[in-house]
Design an enzyme around this catalytic site. Structure first.
Site, short mmCIF file in Angstrom:
data_model
loop_
_atom_site.label_atom_id
_atom_site.label_comp_id
_atom_site.label_asym_id
_atom_site.label_seq_id
_atom_site.Cartn_x
_atom_site.Cartn_y
_atom_site.Cartn_z
N ARG A 137 14.57 8.86 3.79
CA ARG A 137 14.95 7.76 3.00
C ARG A 137 15.67 8.17 1.81
O ARG A 137 15.51 7.23 0.84
CB ARG A 137 13.85 6.85 2.82
CG ARG A 137 13.06 6.39 4.02
CD ARG A 137 13.93 5.96 5.33
NE ARG A 137 12.97 5.52 6.35
CZ ARG A 137 13.51 5.08 7.62
NH1 ARG A 137 14.66 5.11 7.65
NH2 ARG A 137 12.60 4.57 8.53
N ASN A 179 5.04 12.47 3.84
CA ASN A 179 4.69 12.94 5.29
C ASN A 179 4.82 14.57 5.27
O ASN A 179 5.72 15.19 5.46
CB ASN A 179 5.72 12.51 6.18
CG ASN A 179 5.72 11.01 6.39
OD1 ASN A 179 4.56 10.52 6.47
ND2 ASN A 179 6.96 10.42 6.49
N GLU A 260 0.86 5.66 9.76
CA GLU A 260 2.12 6.30 10.43
C GLU A 260 1.68 7.54 11.07
O GLU A 260 2.63 8.62 11.04
CB GLU A 260 3.30 6.15 9.46
CG GLU A 260 3.65 4.80 9.00
CD GLU A 260 4.81 4.90 8.23
OE1 GLU A 260 5.90 3.93 8.35
OE2 GLU A 260 5.03 5.60 7.31
N ARG A 305 -0.01 -7.46 10.13
CA ARG A 305 0.18 -6.32 9.51
C ARG A 305 -0.09 -6.39 7.66
O ARG A 305 -0.58 -5.44 7.20
CB ARG A 305 1.36 -5.61 9.70
CG ARG A 305 1.67 -4.32 8.87
CD ARG A 305 2.93 -3.78 9.13
NE ARG A 305 3.45 -2.80 8.12
CZ ARG A 305 4.73 -2.16 8.05
NH1 ARG A 305 5.72 -2.49 8.98
NH2 ARG A 305 4.92 -1.31 7.02
N ASP A 334 6.11 -3.65 3.30
CA ASP A 334 6.86 -2.02 3.11
C ASP A 334 8.04 -2.25 2.53
O ASP A 334 9.33 -2.28 3.02
CB ASP A 334 6.97 -1.56 4.63
CG ASP A 334 7.60 -0.16 4.52
OD1 ASP A 334 7.75 0.49 3.26
OD2 ASP A 334 8.23 0.46 5.34
N GLU A 362 15.86 1.83 0.92
CA GLU A 362 15.65 2.01 2.16
C GLU A 362 15.95 0.70 2.90
O GLU A 362 16.61 0.66 3.90
CB GLU A 362 14.22 2.50 2.52
CG GLU A 362 13.99 2.39 4.04
CD GLU A 362 12.29 2.70 4.29
OE1 GLU A 362 12.19 2.72 5.58
OE2 GLU A 362 11.89 3.27 3.35
#
Length: 661
Positions: A137, A179, A260, A305, A334, A362
């Site tokens: 991103r 991540n 995720e 969510r 998000d 993003e």
């Protein structure tokens, strides 16, 4: 007594700078002033509050804390000096940058008296940078960190980066992607992180690392990463000891867990608090902090969510160690162009919280769309929580984090105007009471100079820009209508992805009768996660703030809006307004062609052209899809879309920048 060192007596290039006691940090403050200050009517003295030279001034700096600064015209002996002081070297550094901002705004230094201390103690950048040099991103080129040549070669831009962050009060940086790869915690990569820490230290910036929760398995050969297992805790303790031998002022770990697909404590039936506290115990002897993300995006809540993070974390309030900070995104989904604030703010009264904002864009047009995020940050920070009288989101924070937009592009952030988002984040992190308009003017003057026409025009463009993006991507609280993976263009029709909440149709619920997500008691009851006074305002559409109308309500296309028009007409008008605003910004920028250097003017003009084209694309694709459902005509005067729905559905973007690896 320390010898008075005059580090900047060159009267041809700047003001006289006096430094009673030198250090690597204060030397940098002096160098900044020497490089940038014009002649002043008095010398500038840089000194911490305990300097003997200041004893007779009887300054009370207790309210400034460790990082706050005082800038004041004083007399020392028979001389007038502009004193920049604070209770630490880094406070003096921050004060020097504040003096530069003051002077560059053409403010007088006569009788100057400025005192400021940060409202939020920990002010972090989160880099989503990967070890292969890519940035998830990220839209400003490759990662600034050249892991391959570190620790041997320290690119001069590392120092420039730290200098820029210090100028706006950033005091921590997370080097690697949420991540995370376990390799970030190996000895070779820790040595590389230590080299960066050495560069950043004189600028008051501490290094943090994202820790992969499964590292004890991947690096340590253990059979489990269960946080309740003594062998796992021992592995992390040894790893923390190893890190602090290399980086004595290491800030701590950022952790993305059970979101995720990332590993985490829930893989073993343990809680987020169990995982965070185990890591916190490893860092505690060294004074380190665990920043534990509350972005838990998994398929554990079939109803909504938006409710998941609150459902998982609110029951854990009071169960986190005191060196754990729970990092909550500004909104419950998000980083959408507009979201209501997250209900966890104010609701976790016994837990230290951080707000996580997006600086990289993003969902806001990547690098090419002008979208000044100061109003987004300000809107969220100023929102009342309803949990205590007068309490805003900003008042609940012990930390604030921004997902960085920095890369190797010549302009750092992918465009000149993207720099303003980095700048605005830092300024609001220091002082959430600043207005986004004040910050925009301040940034413009420091970027383009003090030409009044440029300042006024640039500020006006910036202040209308984010709302324009909201209008042409998702008015009235519509959100998450983007194509999957790339998050670049419109895809409100997408309905065939594996999990329901991966699909844009999940979020808008549009059909022939109406549009919007019912989050009232008759729907998912997400409003029940907010304080009662807030929930009461959201329970009925007629008193819900219009910007969140369709976030909280499913309404007929014919629903009457204030002023008498239908919801459908109002939706179309907002899409049209978003396109018109981009055209207006481009016309405003055109008036500055002779007042801004050719390189920056041309790139910005080209990007505004891209934005104008893509705003029309967003508008046309979205309206074409909505009309396929409601079968309603466009209001009079609204132009028809350029193509049919099939054409928009066929568009593909397999190589969009910043897509996840």
């Amino acid at each position: 007594m320390a010898t008075l060192a005059c580090l900047a007596a060159d009267t041809a290039s700047g003001a006289e700078i006096e430094v009673p006691r030198r250090s690597s940090t204060i030397d940098r403050a002096a160098a900044e002033l020497r490089r940038s200050l014009p002649h002043l009517p008095a010398a500038v003295m840089l000194a911490t509050s305990n300097a003997s030279h200041l004893a007779l001034l009887d300054l009370d700096t207790r309210a400034l804390g460790h990082e706050g600064y005082l800038i004041r015209e004083v007399r020392i002996g028979n001389r007038a000096v502009i004193l920049v002081t604070g209770n630490s070297d880094v406070a003096v550094l921050y004060g020097a940058f504040a003096l530069l901002r003051h002077v560059r705004a053409s403010e007088s230094t006569a009788a100057i008296n400025i005192a400021s201390a940060p409202a939020i103690p920990l002010r972090l950048l989160n880099h989503w940078d990967n070890l292969d040099g890519s940035v998830e991103r990220g839209y400003a080129g490759q990662s600034l960190w050249d892991w391959w040549t570190l620790p041997d070669f320290k690119d001069p831009r590392y120092d420039d980066y730290a200098r820029a962050n210090a100028s706006i009060g950033i005091n921590g940086t997370v080097l690697n992607n949420v991540n995370a790869k376990a390799e970030s915690l190996t000895a070779p990569y820790l040595a590389k992180a230590a080299a960066l820490a050495d560069v950043f230290r004189p600028w008051g910036i501490r290094v943090y690392l994202t820790a992969r929760f499964s590292a004890p398995i991947e690096l340590g050969g253990l059979k489990t990463a269960d946080p309740r297992d003594p062998a796992v805790a021992a592995w992390w303790q040894a790893k923390a000891d190893e890190i602090y031998r290399l980086i004595p002022d290491f800030g701590g770990f950022l952790v993305k867990a059970n979101s995720e697909g990332q590993p985490g404590p829930r893989d073993y039936g343990a809680s987020h608090a169990d995982g965070a506290n185990m890591l916190a115990a490893a860092l505690r002897p060294h004074g380190g902090t665990v920043v534990w993300r509350a972005f838990v995006y998994a398929d554990t809540d079939p109803t909504d969510r938006a409710k998941q993070a609150y459902s998982e974390f609110r029951p854990l309030d009071g169960k986190f160690a005191d060196n754990v900070i729970v990092q909550v995104k500004n909104g419950p989904i998000d980083f959408q162009p507009r979201e209501p604030v997250h209900p966890l703010f104010g609701a976790m009264r016994r837990t230290r919280l951080a707000a996580e904002f997006q600086i990289t864009k993003e969902y806001l047009g990547f690098a090419t769309h002008l979208a000044y995020l100061g109003p987004l940050f300000e809107e969220a920070l100023d929102t009342p929580t309803g949990q205590a009288p007068g309490q805003t989101v900003a008042a609940t924070l012990g930390a604030i984090s921004g997902v960085a937009n920095i890369g190797r592009d010549r302009d750092w952030a992918g465009s000149t105007f993207n720099q303003a988002n980095w700048y605005a984040f830092g300024r609001l992190a220091w002082d959430p009471k600043l207005s986004s308009q004040t910050i925009a003017r301040e940034w413009s003057r420091q970027t383009f100079g003090n030409d009044a026409q440029v300042t006024d025009t640039v500020t006006a463009m910036m202040l209308r820009s984010r709302e324009a993006v909201v209008d042409y991507t998702g008015p009235f609280g519509l959100a998450h209508l983007f194509g999957p993976d790339h998050h670049y263009g419109p895809g409100p029709w997408i309905a065939d992805l594996k999990r329901p909440e991966w699909n844009p149709v999940y979020y808008h619920r549009a059909d022939s009768d109406g549009i919007g997500f019912d989050r009232t008691a008759s729907g998912s009851n997400a409003i029940g996660q907010y304080a009662p006074t807030i929930a009461a305002r959201l329970a009925r559409p007629e008193i819900t703030p219009p910007q969140f109308l369709l976030w909280f309500h499913h309404l007929p296309w014919t629903y009457p809006m204030p002023g008498g028009e239908t919801l459908w007409s109002a939706v179309v008008r907002r899409y049209d307004h978003g396109v018109a605003e981009v055209e207006a910004m481009r016309k405003q920028w055109a008036t500055l062609k002779s007042r801004v250097d050719a390189e920056r003017w041309a790139k910005t003009d080209a990007y505004l052209g891209i934005q104008a084209r893509e705003a029309r694309w967003w508008r046309d694709a979205s309206l074409t899809y909505w009309m396929s459902l409601n079968h309603l005509p466009l209001p009079a005067g609204s132009p028809p879309p350029a193509h049919d729905l099939a054409w928009y559905k066929q568009q593909r973007f397999p190589f969009a920048p910043g897509a996840p690896h």
